[in-house]
Design a protein around this motif. Structure first.
Motif, PDB file in Angstrom:
ATOM      1  N   GLY A  79       4.859 -13.577 -16.618  1.00 25.12           N
ATOM      2  CA  GLY A  79       4.498 -12.783 -15.447  1.00 25.12           C
ATOM      3  C   GLY A  79       3.779 -11.498 -15.821  1.00 25.12           C
ATOM      4  N   ARG A  80       3.758 -10.591 -14.867  1.00 22.86           N
ATOM      5  CA  ARG A  80       3.050  -9.315 -15.065  1.00 22.86           C
ATOM      6  C   ARG A  80       4.066  -8.277 -15.550  1.00 22.86           C
ATOM      7  NH1 ARG A  80       1.753  -4.283 -12.016  1.00 22.86           N
ATOM      8  NH2 ARG A  80      -0.491  -3.942 -12.130  1.00 22.86           N
ATOM      9  N   LEU A  81       3.867  -7.781 -16.742  1.00 25.38           N
ATOM     10  CA  LEU A  81       4.744  -6.752 -17.292  1.00 25.38           C
ATOM     11  C   LEU A  81       3.900  -5.511 -17.556  1.00 25.38           C
ATOM     12  CD1 LEU A  81       7.638  -6.115 -18.416  1.00 25.38           C
ATOM     13  CD2 LEU A  81       6.721  -6.717 -20.676  1.00 25.38           C
ATOM     14  N   GLU A 131      -2.818  -7.720  -9.283  1.00 24.68           N
ATOM     15  CA  GLU A 131      -3.908  -6.798  -9.575  1.00 24.68           C
ATOM     16  C   GLU A 131      -3.625  -5.426  -8.963  1.00 24.68           C
ATOM     17  OE1 GLU A 131      -5.583  -9.525  -7.425  1.00 24.68           O
ATOM     18  OE2 GLU A 131      -6.448 -10.771  -9.021  1.00 24.68           O
ATOM     19  N   THR A 132      -4.091  -4.393  -9.629  1.00 24.29           N
ATOM     20  CA  THR A 132      -4.021  -3.061  -9.044  1.00 24.29           C
ATOM     21  C   THR A 132      -5.219  -2.933  -8.113  1.00 24.29           C
ATOM     22  OG1 THR A 132      -3.113  -2.287 -11.140  1.00 24.29           O
ATOM     23  CG2 THR A 132      -3.825  -0.600  -9.564  1.00 24.29           C
ATOM     24  N   LEU A 133      -4.942  -2.776  -6.828  1.00 25.39           N
ATOM     25  CA  LEU A 133      -6.025  -2.637  -5.852  1.00 25.39           C
ATOM     26  C   LEU A 133      -6.073  -1.185  -5.389  1.00 25.39           C
ATOM     27  CD1 LEU A 133      -5.349  -5.805  -3.649  1.00 25.39           C
ATOM     28  CD2 LEU A 133      -6.824  -5.593  -5.650  1.00 25.39           C
ATOM     29  N   PRO A 135      -4.906   5.551  -1.664  1.00 29.75           N
ATOM     30  CA  PRO A 135      -4.063   4.408  -1.333  1.00 29.75           C
ATOM     31  C   PRO A 135      -4.310   3.259  -2.323  1.00 29.75           C
ATOM     32  CG  PRO A 135      -5.110   5.285   0.640  1.00 29.75           C
ATOM     33  CD  PRO A 135      -5.748   5.986  -0.529  1.00 29.75           C
ATOM     34  N   HIS A 136      -3.220   2.694  -2.812  1.00 29.25           N
ATOM     35  CA  HIS A 136      -3.340   1.592  -3.769  1.00 29.25           C
ATOM     36  C   HIS A 136      -2.144   0.653  -3.630  1.00 29.25           C
ATOM     37  CE1 HIS A 136      -1.041   4.824  -5.766  1.00 29.25           C
ATOM     38  NE2 HIS A 136      -0.360   3.856  -6.352  1.00 29.25           N
ATOM     39  N   ARG A 137      -2.230  -0.496  -4.217  1.00 32.01           N
ATOM     40  CA  ARG A 137      -1.142  -1.455  -4.179  1.00 32.01           C
ATOM     41  C   ARG A 137      -1.224  -2.375  -5.385  1.00 32.01           C
ATOM     42  NH1 ARG A 137      -0.825  -6.140  -0.018  1.00 32.01           N
ATOM     43  NH2 ARG A 137       0.709  -6.653  -1.601  1.00 32.01           N
ATOM     44  N   TRP A 142       0.826  -1.216   0.000  1.00 33.11           N
ATOM     45  CA  TRP A 142       0.000   0.000   0.000  1.00 33.11           C
ATOM     46  C   TRP A 142       0.854   1.257   0.000  1.00 33.11           C
ATOM     47  CZ3 TRP A 142      -4.874  -0.331  -1.196  1.00 33.11           C
ATOM     48  CH2 TRP A 142      -5.548  -1.549  -0.953  1.00 33.11           C
ATOM     49  N   HIS A 143       0.468   2.209  -0.805  1.00 30.94           N
ATOM     50  CA  HIS A 143       1.159   3.498  -0.863  1.00 30.94           C
ATOM     51  C   HIS A 143       0.272   4.503  -1.577  1.00 30.94           C
ATOM     52  CE1 HIS A 143       2.045   1.768  -4.818  1.00 30.94           C
ATOM     53  NE2 HIS A 143       2.245   3.006  -5.255  1.00 30.94           N
ATOM     54  N   THR A 144       0.713   5.740  -1.587  1.00 29.64           N
ATOM     55  CA  THR A 144       0.054   6.764  -2.411  1.00 29.64           C
ATOM     56  C   THR A 144       1.141   7.512  -3.172  1.00 29.64           C
ATOM     57  OG1 THR A 144       0.175   8.635  -0.891  1.00 29.64           O
ATOM     58  CG2 THR A 144      -1.683   7.124  -0.597  1.00 29.64           C
ATOM     59  N   ASP A 145       0.744   8.166  -4.234  1.00 29.58           N
ATOM     60  CA  ASP A 145       1.705   8.887  -5.064  1.00 29.58           C
ATOM     61  C   ASP A 145       1.285  10.342  -5.217  1.00 29.58           C
ATOM     62  OD1 ASP A 145       3.179   6.487  -5.734  1.00 29.58           O
ATOM     63  OD2 ASP A 145       1.516   5.968  -7.041  1.00 29.58           O
ATOM     64  N   ALA A 146       0.812  10.917  -4.147  1.00 28.35           N
ATOM     65  CA  ALA A 146       0.219  12.252  -4.245  1.00 28.35           C
ATOM     66  C   ALA A 146       1.043  13.278  -5.022  1.00 28.35           C
ATOM     67  CB  ALA A 146      -0.114  12.758  -2.854  1.00 28.35           C
TER      68      ALA A 146
END
Ligand SMILES: O=C(O)CCC(=O)C(=O)O
Ligand SMILES: [Fe+2]
Length: 388
Positions: A256-258, A195-197, A241-243, A159-163
């Motif tokens: 994988g996930r690219l 997944e983008t949560l 907030p997303h992860r 979890w983080h944010t990129d404000a």
């Protein structure tokens, strides 16, 4: 869904674009695949990847305090460095009291600057297409240097944010369709997770209309966006907030996930059509637009609206006679500060608090009152507006 008339526009925290918005996505993918063509030999291009690993151990917090991966340092150097420092810094609260979780992972993935990984010509093409996508779909044609990020078994972003980075984060999937499935899906896949949560905006306003009669489950709390299909672009309000959920399954990078990620940033006014000077507006038209915006901002002040924060990109359609025929929101992350919003609203939706709606209503009225110079063809103006 955007675009929509300014009067109807509401805070929209995520926009998903499927289909081939970025025409060179297949070429990008092909470059990645080609680097695996001769797995037993070694070529310089195979060594681009950096294992980005940030833990919750004290030493990684201390590294930040020393300025190792610190936004303060990043600001002083290049935009690229700023982006590099970005996630780690934004994720950690500005409150230095948070210490000593002792273990756990903040970020663990492979990444590389896309500008390094792809050859000049292909990278230029990508930039042109991203700018065109941003301009026409979101009203932002500038973006921070994109990253290529690779997730195989165990990789994740916590979890983080990129404000601070720009109004909108974007994630372009270069992950082949069919490689991913959620856990307990009916069909097999090479990996799960990835997944983008995103925390649902309503959860951030949890107590406002708390309903104790009903329990929440995962889908009430989180929004999940799959990393496939290939070519999907997810654009979201990075202030939320997303992860990226932990990938489980394959260790083969090809399965994988690219993704290619970055932030749309530094928007400027763009014009296409009769009143365009190539990029912006011809001076006479620019004065009309400035006057309309001025009028709107004066009206905001006169109405003493509460604090509104976020980003609004407006697409204005001007006829050959110079009349405004439409003003649509392309991107709308405007929110009212709950502290100043009061409880007067009767709308259930966290996103539809009055001041941000008033802003759009006033702006729309001011734009429709503007009279632009006549021109040989209609003009589309994209006006980005940041509120802080
Ligand atoms: O890959 C994703 O879905 C999100 C990436 C992200 O949050 C970031 O790069 O800051
Ligand atoms: Fe992020």
């Amino acid at each position: 869904l955007l675009p929509v008339d300014l009067g109807q526009s509401r805070y929209t925290h995520v926009q998903v674009f499927d289909g081939c918005e970025i025409g060179c996505a297949r070429e990008l993918r092909q470059v990645f695949e080609d680097r695996f063509d001769a797995p037993r030999s070694s070529h310089p291009e195979q060594y681009f990847w950096h294992p980005w690993h940030v833990t919750l151990r004290d030493e990684d917090f201390r590294a930040r305090d020393r300025g190792g991966s610190d936004a303060g340092e990043a600001e002083a150097s290049s935009l690229g460095t700023a982006v590099a420092a970005a996630g780690a810094f934004a994720a950690l609260s500005r409150n230095n009291s948070r210490r000593g979780t002792g273990a756990g992972t903040q970020y663990s993935l492979l990444r590389t600057p896309a500008a390094e990984y792809f050859e000049g010509e292909l990278f230029d093409k990508l930039c042109v297409e991203l700018a065109e996508f941003g301009r026409t779909r979101l009203g932002c044609d500038a973006f921070t240097p994109p990253w290529l990020a690779l997730y195989t078994d165990g990789a994740e972003m916590n979890w983080h944010t990129d404000a601070p980075h720009g109004p909108l984060a974007f994630v372009l999937s270069l992950t082949p369709t069919g490689t991913h499935a959620p856990p307990d899906a009916d069909h097999p896949s090479f990996f799960q997770g990835g997944e983008t949560l995103i925390l649902k905006p309503g959860v951030l306003d949890y107590w406002r209309r708390f309903d104790g009669s009903r329990g929440l489950e995962v889908d009430d709390i989180l929004e999940r966006h799959d990393p496939t299909p290939f070519g999907r672009i997810i654009c979201f309000d990075g202030r939320l907030p997303h992860r990226v959920s932990r990938v489980e399954g394959t260790r083969d990078p090809r399965r994988g996930r690219l993704v290619l990620t970055g932030w749309f940033s530094e928007p400027r006014t763009r014009a296409d059509g009769g009143l365009s000077d190539g990029e912006g507006l011809v001076p006479e038209a620019a004065r009309v637009l400035d006057k309309a915006l001025d009028d709107a901002f004066q009206a905001f002040e006169a109405c003493d609206l509460g604090r509104v924060v976020g980003f609004l990109a407006v697409r204005v359609l001007v006829s050959v006679q110079g009349a405004v025929q439409a003003s649509d929101a392309l991107c709308d992350t405007l929110l009212s500060d709950p502290a100043e919003r009061g409880d007067a609203e009767d709308d259930d939706d966290f996103a539809t608090a009055p001041p941000d709606i008033a802003v759009k209503t006033i702006l729309r009225a001011a734009l429709f009152e503007a009279t632009f110079p006549e021109a040989s063809e209609p003009t589309i103006i994209t006006v980005p507006l940041s509120f802080s």
